[in-house]
Design an enzyme around this catalytic site. Structure first.
Site, PDB file in Angstrom:
ATOM      1  N   ASP A  35       4.275 -23.505   9.083  1.00  0.00           N
ATOM      2  CA  ASP A  35       5.795 -24.122   8.941  1.00  0.00           C
ATOM      3  C   ASP A  35       5.710 -25.655   8.568  1.00  0.00           C
ATOM      4  O   ASP A  35       6.884 -25.988   8.152  1.00  0.00           O
ATOM      5  CB  ASP A  35       6.353 -24.161  10.453  1.00  0.00           C
ATOM      6  N   ASP A  89      11.767 -20.499  13.552  1.00  0.00           N
ATOM      7  CA  ASP A  89      10.692 -19.290  13.663  1.00  0.00           C
ATOM      8  C   ASP A  89      11.063 -18.396  14.829  1.00  0.00           C
ATOM      9  O   ASP A  89      11.715 -18.654  15.775  1.00  0.00           O
ATOM     10  CB  ASP A  89       9.254 -20.173  13.983  1.00  0.00           C
ATOM     11  N   ASP A 149       6.622 -24.353  14.886  1.00  0.00           N
ATOM     12  CA  ASP A 149       5.428 -24.841  15.542  1.00  0.00           C
ATOM     13  C   ASP A 149       3.952 -24.653  14.693  1.00  0.00           C
ATOM     14  O   ASP A 149       2.827 -25.335  15.203  1.00  0.00           O
ATOM     15  CB  ASP A 149       5.405 -24.404  16.858  1.00  0.00           C
TER      16      ASP A 149
END
Length: 878
Positions: free
Chosen positions: A619, A320, A615
């Protein structure tokens, strides 16, 4: 639906909220506002898991045969090895579970609600459908809710949608098919307000929330077997076949030589046991546990031991952007002034520390506008805060930091130019304006907003200037900067009814600012180390494509020829097109949870071993499906942590690289152990077969073989996995998924070491038999000589190319201790009468041990010669 219809359907009074009695009824009907926690595994299931190995199955068969032949002592020894392995594995996995539990928040999330006409603070788990939430800047949102009132409300939804910039909210009804990221009349569980205030009625709790739906998607994601598990299964199947073939061969030879059937079967069982590296399951568990403990010391909690090794095989890291690669703190990096001057601003984060590359008289009015046309607060590190923080919109907070970097006193400026009126930010017009009374100067109206909107009010500046400003804004946007323009109107009443239309053509441009969420300082080096180690990082973000690509290029994730693909483009690609394009795609932008899952699966189908970092709630499905999911411990949601196999407690991307290195260390140490165990197994098997074929008495009895396999090896294998890193682990390609536990190079080393050990041991045995030495004495000498060969072999296994004489035992003090213990135990077998009886040995004269040590050292010198040849021909280095 209109907000008043929502309130009516949920039977909620907007003036007083729900009554306590109604809350109790709804809690009884709908349950708690919680997500189901992952079921805790029982102690029995954790222990039972440790027995799922082909190697363990072979040992069970051997133990059953030993019992059938009334060799109960041998069966007990075998079963003890199996039990010890299971207990060690269960203990380490239990420690991992307890470490994860300690990461969970110690206090429950609390929210403000209106009940019985009174504002009250309650735990989020007690919220029910129809509760009236009261929201202000900084408040966490405990359930999905529909807005019924709002005043300049902005909500940070990065954890859910991946959007790094807070979203402006309103109460207007929206079409039913509106996408999640565009539902501006809703607030969602797991997000928080950054600015403004609002009231919202709860419309979904628990698993019915958007967070809950993603959690359900996560549960259905299939967890793949790790590369290590696949290799152990393959190795175990091979050993099963080899052990059965050997068992049949020994029985046939024994019967051919007309030896007693019970003795033949016991030798055959011993051969079967010698073929199985009993120490491997224990060594594998301890190697992974050691890796887990080393990683914990560096800021990582390993939820599943095998994930340590999987990282060593990782070929792609999907990461990410927001908060993982970047600081999640907007920072002004570039200014543009009407004279065409572009100014770079140094410093990152919210600390007002930085410099301007150019000093210009036109800079002060721009900074003054940025500080005054602003609703955020910049708070210094005091009252328990260790760092500078921003209350409100991070974009506006960055403007306050910018002004403070110039030396401007923000409190004095606000007092000297109080706000008299305002036009709040309008997401449709993309502007806001504030009117200020300045001492000894006309009143001023400052305007802030999107460049195209603000420049539309600046006709008084002339076409040339507005055209230059538009070109500059486009150039800044192409560098992935979030651009805001500022203008001023002198002495205007700022009529709220007339709005921005009354300012058209009267505004004068003050300049523009470009902001970016800056990369973490340590990430670029970590990315470079990944590249050097043959690992390709890929950005998977919910942010804009241009922004993601710019950050990726700055960090080295995107290189020449690489491109970015957004969610819409990905949706139009079929599986064949996606897989063929994977090698050129460095950034996946604007992707939703199902697409992240698809990306991971496409990479795995492409033959990659995928690590996924993240996080946010969005995800979690991809974290669960990846070969190893890595969640952030500080900013990570509980759903993400539960889905991941590794949790990074410091949210530092570079810790991932350290984890990869540790994974390679673990696998390298396991290969050392396998080499050592297999060499031991081969020399025992060949020695017994040669004796049977040559018509000699058995050189070893069954219990002596078990002693070498369990005690002599056991004191060394566990300590061999404690070897520290060699230092060059990140200079090699990732471990191939199909890399065999015994590769061609290792088989060559096994052949050399085992052949040398067999030659010296069998030669000594035959020579001593020819001297008419009692068979008990010959067997004791042969037994001791073979044990000594293993002591030298363990030194050989520490490195494939470096000399054992230069490595030194002090490199691994655990191994030195293991060798010392092994020598002591062998002396007990030789000189303690009780052990003489149990293991059919006789005491040897101390002087007779010296020639045995000299002969055993031949295995060391043979391997040292091979290593010398390898070092002389670097291309042949394994």
């Amino acid at each position: 639906m209109q907000s008043e219809n929502v309130l009516a359907r949920l039977a909620c009074d907007p003036a007083s909220g729900l009554s306590a009695a109604e809350v109790a009824l709804r809690q009884a009907r709908d349950g708690a506002n919680t997500l189901p926690e992952p079921p805790r595994r029982s102690v029995f299931s954790i222990v039972a898991r440790q027995f799922k190995s082909p190697l363990i199955y072979i040992l069970f068969v051997a133990a059953l045969l030993a019992v059938a032949l009334s060799h109960h002592g041998d069966a007990v020894v075998i079963l003890l090895v199996v039990l010890v392995n299971a207990l060690i594995g269960a203990f380490q996995e239990g420690r991992a579970e307890r470490s994860m539990a300690s990461l969970r928040q110690l206090s429950a999330l609390r929210v403000r609600v209106l009940r019985d006409g009174q504002e009250t603070v309650v735990e989020a788990r007690s919220l029910v459908m129809g509760d009236l939430l009261l929201l202000a800047a900084g408040d966490a949102i405990g359930a999905d809710a529909r807005l019924i009132e709002e005043a300049q409300l902005q909500v940070a939804e990065a954890a859910l949608t991946g959007e790094s910039v807070p979203v402006s909210k309103n109460v207007l009804a929206l079409p039913k098919a509106t996408g999640l990221a565009d539902r501006h009349n809703m607030v969602f569980s797991g997000t928080y307000a950054t600015a403004g205030r609002a009231r919202a009625v709860v419309v979904a709790i628990g698993t019915a929330t958007e967070v809950g739906r993603i959690a359900s998607m996560t549960e259905t994601a299939t967890e793949p077997k790790t590369p290590l598990e696949q290799r152990i299964e393959q190795f175990g199947r091979w050993l099963v076949v080899a052990a059965l073939v050997l068992f049949g061969a020994v029985v046939a030879l024994g019967l051919y030589r007309e030896l007693p059937l019970a003795d033949v079967l016991m030798v055959a069982i011993s051969q079967m046991v010698s073929m199985v590296p009993e120490g491997l399951p224990v060594a594998m568990t301890i190697a992974l546990a050691v890796g887990m403990q080393r990683m914990a010391a560096r800021g990582a909690i390993i939820r599943r031991l095998s994930a340590v090794e999987t990282l060593g095989s990782t070929t792609v890291i999907c990461t990410d952007k927001t908060g993982t690669l970047t600081r999640n703190e907007m920072t002004v990096s570039t200014l543009w002034l009407p004279g065409g001057v572009e100014i770079d601003v140094s410093g990152i984060g919210y600390a007002p520390e930085g410099k301007f590359s150019v000093e210009d008289a036109a800079l002060a009015p721009l900074l003054q506008a940025a500080a005054l046309c602003n609703d955020a607060q910049l708070l210094p590190p005091e009252q328990g805060r260790t760092e500078w923080t921003v209350v409100g919109d991070p974009t506006e907070g960055a403007l306050k930091v910018l002004a403070a970097k110039s030396g401007m006193e923000l409190d004095q400026l606000a007092q000297g130019a109080p706000r008299e009126a305002e036009l709040p930010f309008d997401s449709d017009i993309k502007m806001m304006a504030t009117r200020h009374r300045l001492a000894d100067a006309p009143r001023r109206v400052y305007i802030k907003g999107a460049p195209e909107a603000v420049l539309g009010l600046c006709a008084a500046d002339g076409t040339a200037l507005t055209h230059a400003a538009r070109m500059a804004a486009e150039a800044m946007a192409a560098r992935a900067l979030r651009v805001l323009a500022f203008a001023v109107v002198q002495d205007d009443p700022l009529d709220a009814d007339a709005g921005f239309a009354a300012l058209a053509g009267r505004a004068h441009l003050l300049g523009m600012v470009g902001q970016i969420d800056p990369p973490r300082e340590e990430v670029k080096a970590a990315v470079a180390e990944c590249r050097a180690a043959g690992i390709r990082p890929v950005m998977v973000t919910g942010d804009h494509k241009l922004t993601g690509l710019a950050i990726a290029r700055a960090l080295g994730i995107a290189r020449e020829g690489d491109r970015a693909v957004d969610g819409d483009e990905l949706e139009r690609m079929n599986e064949t097109d996606l897989r063929s394009a994977l090698d050129q795609i460095a950034v996946f932008a604007r992707v939703h949870p199902a697409q992240k899952l698809r990306i991971v699966e496409a990479l795995q189908a492409h033959g990659e071993v995928v690590a996924m970092t993240g996080d946010g709630v969005n995800d979690a499905p991809a974290l669960a499906r990846a070969d190893v999911g890595v969640a952030m411990g500080i900013t990570g949601t509980e759903v993400a942590k539960s889905a991941a196999k590794i949790v990074i407690t410091d949210d530092n991307f570079s810790t991932i690289v350290e984890a990869v290195e540790q994974g390679r260390v673990v696998y390298g140490n396991l290969k050392k152990v396998i080499l050592y165990l297999f060499t031991t197994s081969v020399d025992e098997v060949v020695l017994l077969l040669l004796a049977l074929l040559g018509g000699y008495p058995l050189p070893l009895v069954a219990v002596q073989i078990l002693w070498i396999n369990i005690v002599t090896e056991g004191t060394l294998t566990v300590n061999l996995v404690m070897d520290p890193p060699d230092g060059d682990e990140m200079e090699h390609e990732p471990i191939a998924r199909n890399d065999p536990l015994l590769d061609r190079t290792m088989l060559g080393r096994v052949l050399l070491m085992a052949t040398t050990a067999v030659l010296v041991t069998f030669s000594w045995f035959v020579w001593r038999i020819g001297q008419d030495v009692p068979i008990e004495m010959v067997r004791t000498e042969t037994f001791t000589l073979l044990a000594m060969c293993q002591w030298f072999n363990v030194l050989n296994c520490q490195s494939a190319s470096r000399s054992a004489l230069k490595l030194g035992l002090l490199k691994n003090p655990w191994l030195l201790g293991g060798l010392s213990l092994s020598v002591l135990l062998q002396l007990l077998v030789l000189y303690w009468p009780l052990m003489n009886t149990l293991f059919h040995t006789v005491p040897l004269a101390p002087a007779s041990l010296l020639p045995l040590v000299a002969l055993a050292s031949c295995v060391l010198w043979a391997e040292e010669l091979r290593k010398l040849i390898v070092r002389s021909h670097p291309r042949r280095t394994p």
